[in-house]
Design a protein around this motif. Sequence first.
Motif, PDB file in Angstrom:
ATOM      1  N   SER A  96      20.929  71.297  52.751  1.00 41.31           N
ATOM      2  CA  SER A  96      19.533  70.933  52.986  1.00 41.31           C
ATOM      3  C   SER A  96      18.890  70.620  51.644  1.00 41.31           C
ATOM      4  CB  SER A  96      18.781  72.065  53.683  1.00 41.31           C
ATOM      5  OG  SER A  96      18.864  73.264  52.934  1.00 41.31           O
ATOM      6  N   GLY A  97      17.827  69.825  51.661  1.00 46.60           N
ATOM      7  CA  GLY A  97      17.196  69.402  50.421  1.00 46.60           C
ATOM      8  C   GLY A  97      15.792  69.941  50.269  1.00 46.60           C
ATOM      9  N   GLY A  98      14.827  69.032  50.087  1.00 43.00           N
ATOM     10  CA  GLY A  98      13.443  69.442  49.886  1.00 43.00           C
ATOM     11  C   GLY A  98      12.814  70.014  51.145  1.00 43.00           C
ATOM     12  N   SER A 100       8.749  70.971  53.110  1.00 38.07           N
ATOM     13  CA  SER A 100       7.539  70.230  53.472  1.00 38.07           C
ATOM     14  C   SER A 100       6.385  70.449  52.506  1.00 38.07           C
ATOM     15  CB  SER A 100       7.106  70.630  54.888  1.00 38.07           C
ATOM     16  OG  SER A 100       6.856  72.030  54.961  1.00 38.07           O
ATOM     17  N   HIS A 105      10.739  65.447  45.693  1.00 37.87           N
ATOM     18  CA  HIS A 105      11.471  66.617  45.196  1.00 37.87           C
ATOM     19  C   HIS A 105      12.636  66.191  44.306  1.00 37.87           C
ATOM     20  CE1 HIS A 105       9.605  69.852  47.582  1.00 37.87           C
ATOM     21  NE2 HIS A 105       9.518  68.974  48.565  1.00 37.87           N
ATOM     22  N   PRO A 136      20.858  64.931  50.313  1.00 40.40           N
ATOM     23  CA  PRO A 136      19.828  65.665  51.041  1.00 40.40           C
ATOM     24  C   PRO A 136      19.228  64.719  52.079  1.00 40.40           C
ATOM     25  CG  PRO A 136      19.027  65.041  48.878  1.00 40.40           C
ATOM     26  CD  PRO A 136      20.459  64.605  48.949  1.00 40.40           C
ATOM     27  N   SER A 138      16.431  62.438  54.437  1.00 44.69           N
ATOM     28  CA  SER A 138      15.567  61.313  54.082  1.00 44.69           C
ATOM     29  C   SER A 138      14.137  61.519  54.570  1.00 44.69           C
ATOM     30  CB  SER A 138      16.130  60.025  54.684  1.00 44.69           C
ATOM     31  OG  SER A 138      16.266  60.161  56.084  1.00 44.69           O
ATOM     32  N   HIS A 140      11.819  62.669  52.944  1.00 42.59           N
ATOM     33  CA  HIS A 140      10.950  62.662  51.781  1.00 42.59           C
ATOM     34  C   HIS A 140      11.076  61.329  51.063  1.00 42.59           C
ATOM     35  CE1 HIS A 140      12.085  66.818  52.634  1.00 42.59           C
ATOM     36  NE2 HIS A 140      10.970  67.210  52.038  1.00 42.59           N
ATOM     37  N   SER A 143      14.172  62.949  48.153  1.00 45.47           N
ATOM     38  CA  SER A 143      14.652  64.199  48.733  1.00 45.47           C
ATOM     39  C   SER A 143      15.460  65.043  47.765  1.00 45.47           C
ATOM     40  CB  SER A 143      15.512  63.914  49.971  1.00 45.47           C
ATOM     41  OG  SER A 143      14.756  63.243  50.945  1.00 45.47           O
ATOM     42  N   LYS A 175      18.479  60.633  45.941  1.00 40.14           N
ATOM     43  CA  LYS A 175      18.166  60.125  47.282  1.00 40.14           C
ATOM     44  C   LYS A 175      16.687  59.780  47.378  1.00 40.14           C
ATOM     45  CE  LYS A 175      18.637  59.351  51.758  1.00 40.14           C
ATOM     46  NZ  LYS A 175      18.991  60.457  52.667  1.00 40.14           N
ATOM     47  N   PRO A 182       9.602  59.489  55.821  1.00 40.95           N
ATOM     48  CA  PRO A 182       8.729  60.301  54.982  1.00 40.95           C
ATOM     49  C   PRO A 182       7.241  60.125  55.280  1.00 40.95           C
ATOM     50  CG  PRO A 182       9.451  58.388  53.748  1.00 40.95           C
ATOM     51  CD  PRO A 182      10.098  58.303  55.099  1.00 40.95           C
ATOM     52  N   TYR A 438      16.573  63.737  58.850  1.00 38.27           N
ATOM     53  CA  TYR A 438      17.704  62.876  58.527  1.00 38.27           C
ATOM     54  C   TYR A 438      17.510  61.488  59.109  1.00 38.27           C
ATOM     55  CZ  TYR A 438      20.311  66.665  56.477  1.00 38.27           C
ATOM     56  OH  TYR A 438      20.724  67.684  55.670  1.00 38.27           O
TER      57      TYR A 438
END
Length: 438
Positions: A96-98, A100, A105, A136, A138, A140, A143, A175, A182, A438
């Motif tokens: 997992s990435g960023g 909310s 990020h 990560p 998408s 964001h 991300s 990414k 986003p 995603y």
Amino acid sequence: MIRNQKLLAALGLATLLSTGQMLAQEQPHVFKGAKIITVAGQPIENGVLVVQNGKITAVGTADKVRIPKNAQEFDMTGKVLMPGLVDTHSHLGEGSGGDSSAPLHPDVQIIDGINPLSDTFKRALAGGITTVNVMPGSGHLMSGQTVYLKMRDGKTIGDLTFCDDIINGICGGMKMANGTNPMRSAPFPGTRAKSAAMVRQLFVDAQAYNKKVKAAKGKADKMPERKPNLEPLVEILDGKRIVHFHTHRYDDVLTALRLQKEFGFKLVLHHVSEAWKAADEIAKAGVPASIITLDSPGGKAEAVEVSNANGAALEKAGVLTAFHTDDGITDSRLFMRNVALAVRAGMSREKAIEGITIAGAKMLELDNRVGSLEKGKDADFIVLSGEPFSVYTKIEQTWVEGQKRFDLANPQDKAYATASAPTTVYFIIMHIKKDARY
């Protein structure tokens, strides 16, 4: 006593050799009799591939390749050998990435969220994938940092990376995304124009930070306060880190190209659902594209005009084109089958094969190691029962750096190739709950 110790040592060596644990490192492997698709040249009928210490030491016709002494020989008559597949965009490893808290990020690193023991990697091996760009999500505008992985047998993320230093090194790209993913409630942008404006401001901030760092000329007392969120942006501006840009609609593709031109970063376009509209503009910009094919399109309004003819359109325009799975949007095990859909829609067989091998390797700047079967490159290859895009062909073996990582004849491996996986709908629902977008 000494004699007994020597005897035990010899027996131990023999045991290791018999189990195959040392073969790829010290004893040459020779694969004979197959049709070899090198990607670097014309296919070789009745070819020979020689592997030692994880590298390709020779490849060619049977009459020209010298078989090393004490080599372990494998009869591949009737088989097809080709390079291990390169997946330029995936979400393997359950990472997992960023979150909310913000739409940008850049300091997030996907390596901090990947489970290196995840069974998803085994499924990818069953699909012939040996190199992968793990992203990560998408959801964001930015991300976070991706990571390029080799499908070795390892227990830590460092065992799988291409880079040697996972703390200080650059182990992947960045990414980015635009379009609807986003675009949500504040602090995220609510419009496409605001999305571009926020990205532009971050790059301007990174330019100012980079200027201060370079002005300090390495003097500690002159250096500005460290900004972990801007450091990867500086790497992008300096051409050391590649931007992998999720984009679908024609207008969003053009926005990504404008940002690339403004800031001069290395760019790979991903998905590009309306590539058939934008092929000429992409070609003019000199930017490569990594695309996805679908056997059942739908589910996202901005991708409603996606076409499996994108590969043919990009090929005609002269764009370097690769393919990806976006696993689990499409299953890694079906990677080759999905690319066959592009051939069916008009892309040449040759460019489609390049699209899952050397083209992707070039986009990740790893083509000096993977993507083709050439002397000196990593011994990453797959064994097929027949021609690559035939519906009857099975991936029988996957080798990574001279180590057999998947064997269809092994019941445990076969289970990963044939057992059912979570459906796309399940995957999307679960990740929407996590707000991964995603």
